[in-house]
Motif scaffolding. Structure first.
Motif, short mmCIF file in Angstrom:
data_model
loop_
_atom_site.label_atom_id
_atom_site.label_comp_id
_atom_site.label_asym_id
_atom_site.label_seq_id
_atom_site.Cartn_x
_atom_site.Cartn_y
_atom_site.Cartn_z
N ASP A 414 1.96 -8.35 -15.33
CA ASP A 414 1.69 -7.03 -15.91
C ASP A 414 2.08 -5.88 -15.00
N ASN A 415 2.09 -6.11 -13.69
CA ASN A 415 2.49 -5.06 -12.75
C ASN A 415 3.76 -5.44 -12.01
N GLY A 416 4.45 -6.48 -12.49
CA GLY A 416 5.63 -6.97 -11.81
C GLY A 416 6.84 -7.11 -12.71
N VAL A 417 7.11 -8.33 -13.20
CA VAL A 417 8.37 -8.59 -13.90
C VAL A 417 8.52 -7.76 -15.17
N ILE A 418 7.45 -7.34 -15.79
CA ILE A 418 7.59 -6.50 -16.98
C ILE A 418 8.30 -5.20 -16.66
N LEU A 419 8.19 -4.74 -15.40
CA LEU A 419 8.81 -3.48 -15.00
C LEU A 419 10.33 -3.56 -15.04
N VAL A 420 10.88 -4.77 -14.88
CA VAL A 420 12.34 -4.93 -14.90
C VAL A 420 12.87 -4.61 -16.29
N THR A 421 12.08 -4.88 -17.32
CA THR A 421 12.52 -4.54 -18.68
C THR A 421 12.48 -3.03 -18.91
N LYS A 422 11.86 -2.31 -17.99
CA LYS A 422 11.76 -0.85 -18.11
C LYS A 422 12.68 -0.13 -17.12
N GLY A 423 13.61 -0.87 -16.52
CA GLY A 423 14.62 -0.25 -15.68
C GLY A 423 14.43 -0.39 -14.19
N LYS A 424 13.32 -0.97 -13.74
CA LYS A 424 13.11 -1.16 -12.31
C LYS A 424 13.93 -2.35 -11.81
N SER A 425 14.28 -2.33 -10.54
CA SER A 425 14.98 -3.47 -9.94
C SER A 425 13.97 -4.56 -9.63
N ALA A 426 14.47 -5.75 -9.38
CA ALA A 426 13.58 -6.86 -9.03
C ALA A 426 12.81 -6.56 -7.76
N ALA A 427 13.47 -5.92 -6.79
CA ALA A 427 12.81 -5.58 -5.53
C ALA A 427 11.69 -4.56 -5.75
N GLU A 428 11.96 -3.57 -6.58
CA GLU A 428 10.94 -2.56 -6.87
C GLU A 428 9.75 -3.18 -7.61
N ALA A 429 10.04 -4.08 -8.53
CA ALA A 429 8.98 -4.74 -9.28
C ALA A 429 8.13 -5.61 -8.37
N TRP A 430 8.76 -6.33 -7.46
CA TRP A 430 8.03 -7.18 -6.52
C TRP A 430 7.12 -6.35 -5.61
N THR A 431 7.64 -5.23 -5.13
CA THR A 431 6.83 -4.36 -4.27
C THR A 431 5.61 -3.83 -5.00
N THR A 432 5.82 -3.38 -6.24
CA THR A 432 4.70 -2.87 -7.03
C THR A 432 3.67 -3.97 -7.29
N ALA A 433 4.16 -5.14 -7.64
CA ALA A 433 3.25 -6.26 -7.95
C ALA A 433 2.42 -6.64 -6.74
N THR A 434 3.06 -6.79 -5.58
CA THR A 434 2.32 -7.25 -4.41
C THR A 434 1.31 -6.21 -3.92
N LYS A 435 1.67 -4.94 -4.03
CA LYS A 435 0.71 -3.90 -3.66
C LYS A 435 -0.51 -3.92 -4.57
N THR A 436 -0.26 -4.06 -5.85
CA THR A 436 -1.36 -4.11 -6.82
C THR A 436 -2.26 -5.32 -6.56
N ILE A 437 -1.64 -6.46 -6.35
CA ILE A 437 -2.40 -7.70 -6.11
C ILE A 437 -3.24 -7.58 -4.84
N ASP A 438 -2.61 -7.14 -3.76
CA ASP A 438 -3.34 -7.06 -2.50
C ASP A 438 -4.51 -6.09 -2.56
N ASN A 439 -4.30 -4.99 -3.28
CA ASN A 439 -5.41 -4.03 -3.44
C ASN A 439 -6.55 -4.67 -4.24
N ASN A 440 -6.22 -5.43 -5.26
CA ASN A 440 -7.26 -6.06 -6.07
C ASN A 440 -7.95 -7.21 -5.34
N LEU A 441 -7.21 -7.90 -4.48
CA LEU A 441 -7.82 -8.99 -3.70
C LEU A 441 -8.81 -8.47 -2.68
N GLU A 442 -8.62 -7.23 -2.25
CA GLU A 442 -9.51 -6.65 -1.26
C GLU A 442 -10.81 -6.11 -1.85
N LYS A 443 -10.86 -5.99 -3.18
CA LYS A 443 -12.05 -5.42 -3.83
C LYS A 443 -13.21 -6.40 -3.79
#
Length: 443
Positions: A414-443
């Protein structure tokens, strides 16, 4: 021959945790926890019967398959009452609270596969070790399913009901129009052993694709299928989070991103209204598909789609879904509950559940029973779906299931590969996904 009807589980849970939940459509219950199966008193109907209560989420299917009625007939002094919460995301926090306080628990509690690791690690002392119950044998279950509910010191705190062996469901008419084979064996050979070959088949499909269609339904569905077929995904055997350093996860993410960037998958999130519309309008040709997905496809398709689907082996086997039944030590009727869950999860009962609900057995002893071998689905015509999914089930790898798998999976989709269908690169999608995940894991 038996026809599998639509599997009904929690839509909300699936939308939130698409990789791991077993829910599909809303069960007929309310989230306040009101009983949907009868009185939970000790004297059901005032006739001196012992009432065994089950805490469930969604529609597990035991009642619908007639298993409660059958058990009550076999055991005249027993009455069964199920207490159903529609959505697992509402059910599970309450279950954890009850386990933590060791109060308010039903005689039997269901645990979804996405939550079993956390329950095993933190709540095992509150639950009966079912491996020591009379009539329970580890050999009755697939090894990996048994292991998921077993602690490091060998206590098994849940008996598996169902699993979700994945195949690839595909539209024969769309494959034919795109010049691809339609015979299920030949389709499986297109990508046997390699997810890259599946994407390559998608590229072939695209060259002659019927107007307005994509090869697969969604990036999340493809990513989930690939990850579910790897032995190690988000955690290692020591319990350490390794999703960012596990090359299999990054490889799966990049391959899915490639498919998304090439327009081989739809720009949808599974189990959302827009995705449902693509099913109704026949907008994709293939979908990663456990048995219960056929029920979902049937529920969202137009009548003329019946018989146009078939099922082929996936490049590699994986699992999507599954539930366990646990017995709290503080329950009012522990011995009776042990007997009930042993019976409900025996091969014969799992086969009956599959024949009615599409919940695929976690007991391999069920795979040769007529209710499985003779199973049919209206979406796939004469396809021997029981046999196809049984072969997939036997090849599912034993995976480490971590306590926060759902958070990681949702972040990657939901915060990763779906972004590629909206014009983001794979690298940008991976960065967004990992930041989101790590923030949620810390909660």
């Amino acid at each position: 021959m038996r026809t599998i009807t639509r599997r009904s589980r929690s839509l909300g849970a699936l939308a939130a945790v698409a990789a791991l939940t077993t829910g599909l459509l809303a069960g007929c219950a309310n989230d306040s926890g009101g009983s949907s199966g009868g009185s939970s008193s000790d004297t059901g109907g005032g006739k001196g019967k012992t009432t065994i209560t089950l805490g469930l989420f969604g529609t597990q299917g035991f009642k619908e398959a007639g298993l409660y009625a059958e058990y009550e007939k076999l055991n005249p002094n027993i009455k069964i009452a199920e207490n159903v919460v529609e959505r697992n995301e509402n059910y599970y926090p309450a279950l954890v609270n009850h386990l933590t306080t060791n109060s308010g628990l039903q005689d039997v509690q269901a645990v979804e596969v996405g939550n079993i690791a956390e329950v095993v690690q933190t709540q095992a002392s509150k639950l009966v070790d079912l491996s020591k119950v009379s009539g329970v044998s580890k050999s009755n279950w697939l090894d990996w399913k048994w292991q998921q509910a077993t602690t490091q010191d060998g206590q098994t705190i849940g008996l598996g009901t169902d699993i979700g062996p994945m195949a690839i469901c595909y539209r024969k008419d769309l494959f034919q129009q795109a010049g691809l084979p339609t015979d299920r064996d030949k389709v499986g050979q297109l990508w046997a052993g390699d997810w890259n070959k599946l994407v390559a088949a998608g590229e072939t499909y695209k060259t002659k694709a019927p107007s307005g269609t994509t090869f697969m339904d969604s990036p999340g569905g493809l990513l989930n299928a690939i990850i579910s077929s790897d032995q190690e995904k988000f955690y290692d055997s020591s319990g350490k989070v390794v999703y960012k350093t596990n090359p299999a996860i990054k490889s799966a993410f990049d391959l899915t991103a490639k498919a998304a960037s090439e327009g081989l998958v739809g720009a949808q999130t599974q189990f959302q209204p827009a995705w449902d519309t693509t099913i109704a309008n026949s907008k994709f040709a293939a979908v990663a598909c456990p048995p219960w997905m056929l029920g979902y496809l049937k529920g969202k398709s137009k009548p003329d789609a019946a018989g146009k689907w078939d099922v082929a082996a996936a490049p590699k086997s994986g699992n999507w879904g599954g539930t366990f039944l646990a017995v709290p030590k503080s329950g009012k009727h522990v011995t009776e509950a042990e007997k009930l869950v042993t019976w409900l999860t025996a091969p014969a009962q799992q086969a009956k559940l599959f024949s009615v609900q599409g919940s695929f057995p976690s007991a391999p002893g069920a795979y040769n029973l007529p209710l499985v071998t003779g199973a049919k689905n209206s979406m796939t015509g004469d396809t021997p779906i029981g046999t196809v999914f049984a072969e997939a089930a036997k090849a599912i790898p034993t995976q480490v299931i971590g306590p926060k798998d759902q958070i990681i999976q949702q972040g990657l989709t939901d915060n990763g590969v779906i972004l590629v269908t909206k014009g983001k690169s794979a690298a940008e999608a991976w960065t967004t996904a990992t930041k989101t995940i790590d923030n949620n894991l810390e909660k």
